[in-house]
Each structure stands twice: as structure tokens, then as C-alpha cells.
Design a protein around this motif. Structure first.
Motif, PDB file in Angstrom:
ATOM      1  N   ALA A  26      59.564  27.224 -51.393  1.00 33.41           N
ATOM      2  CA  ALA A  26      60.184  26.637 -52.719  1.00 33.41           C
ATOM      3  C   ALA A  26      59.026  25.997 -53.644  1.00 33.41           C
ATOM      4  O   ALA A  26      59.011  26.254 -54.608  1.00 33.41           O
ATOM      5  CB  ALA A  26      61.212  25.589 -52.122  1.00 33.41           C
ATOM      6  N   LEU A  27      58.259  25.277 -52.736  1.00 32.65           N
ATOM      7  CA  LEU A  27      56.907  24.783 -53.584  1.00 32.65           C
ATOM      8  C   LEU A  27      56.016  25.868 -54.352  1.00 32.65           C
ATOM      9  O   LEU A  27      55.817  25.599 -55.402  1.00 32.65           O
ATOM     10  CB  LEU A  27      56.174  24.126 -52.536  1.00 32.65           C
ATOM     11  CG  LEU A  27      55.003  23.335 -53.042  1.00 32.65           C
ATOM     12  CD1 LEU A  27      55.304  22.200 -54.291  1.00 32.65           C
ATOM     13  CD2 LEU A  27      53.962  22.600 -51.925  1.00 32.65           C
ATOM     14  N   ASP A  28      55.838  26.983 -53.586  1.00 34.82           N
ATOM     15  CA  ASP A  28      55.198  28.148 -54.066  1.00 34.82           C
ATOM     16  C   ASP A  28      55.939  28.541 -55.599  1.00 34.82           C
ATOM     17  O   ASP A  28      55.108  28.933 -56.589  1.00 34.82           O
ATOM     18  CB  ASP A  28      54.863  29.222 -53.031  1.00 34.82           C
ATOM     19  CG  ASP A  28      54.128  30.322 -53.747  1.00 34.82           C
ATOM     20  OD1 ASP A  28      52.905  29.845 -54.008  1.00 34.82           O
ATOM     21  OD2 ASP A  28      54.505  31.385 -53.785  1.00 34.82           O
ATOM     22  N   ARG A  29      57.277  28.901 -55.311  1.00 36.45           N
ATOM     23  CA  ARG A  29      57.897  29.177 -56.493  1.00 36.45           C
ATOM     24  C   ARG A  29      57.836  28.221 -57.656  1.00 36.45           C
ATOM     25  O   ARG A  29      57.563  28.690 -58.770  1.00 36.45           O
ATOM     26  CB  ARG A  29      59.275  29.560 -56.146  1.00 36.45           C
ATOM     27  CG  ARG A  29      59.660  30.570 -55.129  1.00 36.45           C
ATOM     28  CD  ARG A  29      59.593  31.916 -55.843  1.00 36.45           C
ATOM     29  NE  ARG A  29      59.629  32.802 -54.762  1.00 36.45           N
ATOM     30  CZ  ARG A  29      61.018  33.469 -54.243  1.00 36.45           C
ATOM     31  NH1 ARG A  29      61.849  32.997 -54.810  1.00 36.45           N
ATOM     32  NH2 ARG A  29      60.838  34.226 -53.430  1.00 36.45           N
TER      33      ARG A  29
ATOM     34  N   GLN B 191      69.213  30.618 -50.225  1.00 35.18           N
ATOM     35  CA  GLN B 191      69.968  31.062 -51.230  1.00 35.18           C
ATOM     36  C   GLN B 191      69.345  30.432 -52.680  1.00 35.18           C
ATOM     37  O   GLN B 191      69.174  30.942 -53.604  1.00 35.18           O
ATOM     38  CB  GLN B 191      71.472  30.820 -51.308  1.00 35.18           C
ATOM     39  CG  GLN B 191      71.922  31.707 -50.227  1.00 35.18           C
ATOM     40  CD  GLN B 191      73.586  31.356 -49.572  1.00 35.18           C
ATOM     41  OE1 GLN B 191      73.995  30.296 -50.065  1.00 35.18           O
ATOM     42  NE2 GLN B 191      74.236  32.290 -49.167  1.00 35.18           N
ATOM     43  N   LYS B 192      69.046  29.083 -52.534  1.00 30.00           N
ATOM     44  CA  LYS B 192      68.809  28.240 -53.637  1.00 30.00           C
ATOM     45  C   LYS B 192      67.303  28.848 -54.258  1.00 30.00           C
ATOM     46  O   LYS B 192      67.099  29.313 -55.309  1.00 30.00           O
ATOM     47  CB  LYS B 192      68.540  26.877 -53.612  1.00 30.00           C
ATOM     48  CG  LYS B 192      69.964  26.010 -53.601  1.00 30.00           C
ATOM     49  CD  LYS B 192      69.796  24.663 -53.386  1.00 30.00           C
ATOM     50  CE  LYS B 192      70.950  23.921 -53.837  1.00 30.00           C
ATOM     51  NZ  LYS B 192      70.606  22.558 -53.601  1.00 30.00           N
TER      52      LYS B 192
ATOM     53  N   ALA C 277      63.656  23.571 -57.377  1.00 26.56           N
ATOM     54  CA  ALA C 277      63.202  21.901 -57.608  1.00 26.56           C
ATOM     55  C   ALA C 277      63.897  20.991 -56.565  1.00 26.56           C
ATOM     56  O   ALA C 277      63.395  20.229 -55.784  1.00 26.56           O
ATOM     57  CB  ALA C 277      63.294  21.368 -58.645  1.00 26.56           C
ATOM     58  N   GLU C 278      65.331  21.307 -56.258  1.00 26.03           N
ATOM     59  CA  GLU C 278      66.280  20.483 -55.359  1.00 26.03           C
ATOM     60  C   GLU C 278      65.701  20.811 -53.832  1.00 26.03           C
ATOM     61  O   GLU C 278      65.588  19.797 -53.125  1.00 26.03           O
ATOM     62  CB  GLU C 278      67.494  20.900 -55.707  1.00 26.03           C
ATOM     63  CG  GLU C 278      68.289  20.153 -56.828  1.00 26.03           C
ATOM     64  CD  GLU C 278      69.591  20.887 -56.909  1.00 26.03           C
ATOM     65  OE1 GLU C 278      70.135  21.499 -56.273  1.00 26.03           O
ATOM     66  OE2 GLU C 278      70.142  20.672 -58.061  1.00 26.03           O
ATOM     67  N   VAL C 279      65.255  22.065 -53.771  1.00 23.17           N
ATOM     68  CA  VAL C 279      64.866  22.252 -52.255  1.00 23.17           C
ATOM     69  C   VAL C 279      63.525  21.616 -51.886  1.00 23.17           C
ATOM     70  O   VAL C 279      63.392  20.891 -50.840  1.00 23.17           O
ATOM     71  CB  VAL C 279      64.619  23.666 -52.004  1.00 23.17           C
ATOM     72  CG1 VAL C 279      64.157  24.057 -50.896  1.00 23.17           C
ATOM     73  CG2 VAL C 279      66.091  24.573 -52.144  1.00 23.17           C
TER      74      VAL C 279
ATOM     75  N   ALA D 203      64.097  37.228 -56.040  1.00 25.63           N
ATOM     76  CA  ALA D 203      63.474  37.212 -54.845  1.00 25.63           C
ATOM     77  C   ALA D 203      62.094  37.026 -54.565  1.00 25.63           C
ATOM     78  O   ALA D 203      61.539  36.657 -53.576  1.00 25.63           O
ATOM     79  CB  ALA D 203      64.085  38.521 -54.110  1.00 25.63           C
ATOM     80  N   HIS D 204      61.391  37.095 -55.679  1.00 23.74           N
ATOM     81  CA  HIS D 204      59.881  37.057 -55.569  1.00 23.74           C
ATOM     82  C   HIS D 204      59.235  36.021 -56.427  1.00 23.74           C
ATOM     83  O   HIS D 204      57.757  35.894 -56.358  1.00 23.74           O
ATOM     84  CB  HIS D 204      59.261  38.411 -55.840  1.00 23.74           C
ATOM     85  CG  HIS D 204      59.808  39.493 -54.908  1.00 23.74           C
ATOM     86  ND1 HIS D 204      59.484  39.521 -53.681  1.00 23.74           N
ATOM     87  CD2 HIS D 204      60.364  40.395 -55.067  1.00 23.74           C
ATOM     88  CE1 HIS D 204      60.085  40.497 -53.180  1.00 23.74           C
ATOM     89  NE2 HIS D 204      60.765  41.290 -53.884  1.00 23.74           N
TER      90      HIS D 204
END
Length: 169
Positions: free
Chosen positions: A137-140, A100-101, A111-113, A19-20
Motif C-alpha cells: 500500500a505504501l509503495d502504491r 482488495q483496497k 491511503a486507508e490501508v 493491480a500494479h
């Protein structure tokens, strides 16, 4: 105290918490919770100025994992070059799936997101919620690339953006 989880993660290790995203284990402490003595991973998420305590016995079932291998990072970046796959479902449904992804902690899903929500300058505008999901997503992805490759976040972001721009060409 069980020795099984002890060996998996150690202080100073970078870990991915679903989650983080990427955090660093600061220490392994014991804490009394509801009359029980629990061994906890103390995880710092510096960028978010947040500290999380995770019971060592539950780390795996929560989905906490080690950083991806350099090979998996390469595969995730390769995914970014693919053509966006956008389902024809309603946005609220797609947004839920993207969320969710992102929170699955799975690098390939993240990466898909990024791939599916990335917009070039000449493409239509993104809605606010699209932009939020894309940036999350980019940040993660960027933080994990940075941690695995030993780069600062700026350099990691640059390498991710270069891959996204190469797709456009």
C-alpha cells in the motif's frame, strides 16, 4: 478504430492500473489476438521491470485511470493523519479486505490501508503478512505521490513518512 479511448490516454501519460499501480504508457500498438485486430496500450512499470498490454477498449472497465489530482493527493495524505480504524474481525478477513483496497486502484482506499497498518517504533510488532500489505500500500501511494508531484520516489517517500510521523506526535 474507435476514437473514444484514444483521446483519454496518450503515450508518455502516467496511468494507474489497479493491480500494479503507476505505470507509463509507452505506445499504442495494434496486435492480432485470436484472429482479431486489437488496439493495445503498452504500459511500462519500470520499478517492477514489467510491461503490460491492455486492450484500449477495455481500459476503463478494468479500472485503468489517470493519475489523481494534486487535491486528491492532499486528501489522501490527510487521511494518513487519522486514527487507525482496525476492525475486530479475524486477520485473514481483514487481510483480504486490505488486499482488495490496495488492488482497487482507489487512492483513498490505499491511503486507508497505509493509515490502518502503520506502526510506530513503540507499537507491537507486525506480522509478516501485515508488513507485506503495508509495504504494498505504501509503495502504491508513494509512486502516485511521486508521479503527481513530479518528485523522485525517495523524496515522495520522505513526504509520506513525515505525514505518518506527524500523526504520532
Amino acid at each position: 478504430m474507435s476514437k473514444t479511448k484514444k483521446n483519454e490516454f496518450r503515450p508518455d501519460d502516467f496511468v494507474v492500473y489497479p493491480a500494479h499501480g503507476v505505470g507509463r504508457i509507452v505506445s499504442i500498438d495494434e496486435q492480432e489476438v485470436a484472429g482479431l485486430r486489437l488496439e493495445m496500450f503498452v504500459i511500462s512499470f519500470e520499478k517492477d521491470k514489467m510491461t503490460l498490454r491492455v486492450p484500449t477498449a477495455r481500459a476503463s472497465e478494468i479500472g485503468m485511470r489517470s493519475l489523481s489530482t494534486p487535491d486528491l493527493i492532499d486528501r489522501a495524505l490527510e487521511t494518513l493523519k487519522g486514527k487507525a480504524r482496525v476492525k475486530r474481525a479475524m486477520w485473514s478477513r481483514r487481510a483480504q479486505e486490505y488486499d482488495q483496497k490496495i488492488n482497487s486502484g482507489d487512492l483513498m482506499s490505499i491511503a486507508e490501508v497505509v493509515r490502518d497498518l502503520h506502526r510506530n517504533d513503540d507499537q507491537r510488532e507486525q506480522s509478516y503478512s501485515e508488513r507485506q500489505l503495508y509495504e504494498a500500500a505504501l509503495d502504491r501511494l508513494t509512486r502516485e505521490v511521486a508521479a503527481v508531484r513530479g518528485l523522485d520516489e525517495g523524496a515522495a517517500q520522505k513526504s509520506v513518512e513525515e505525514v505518518l510521523l506527524s500523526r504520532a506526535a
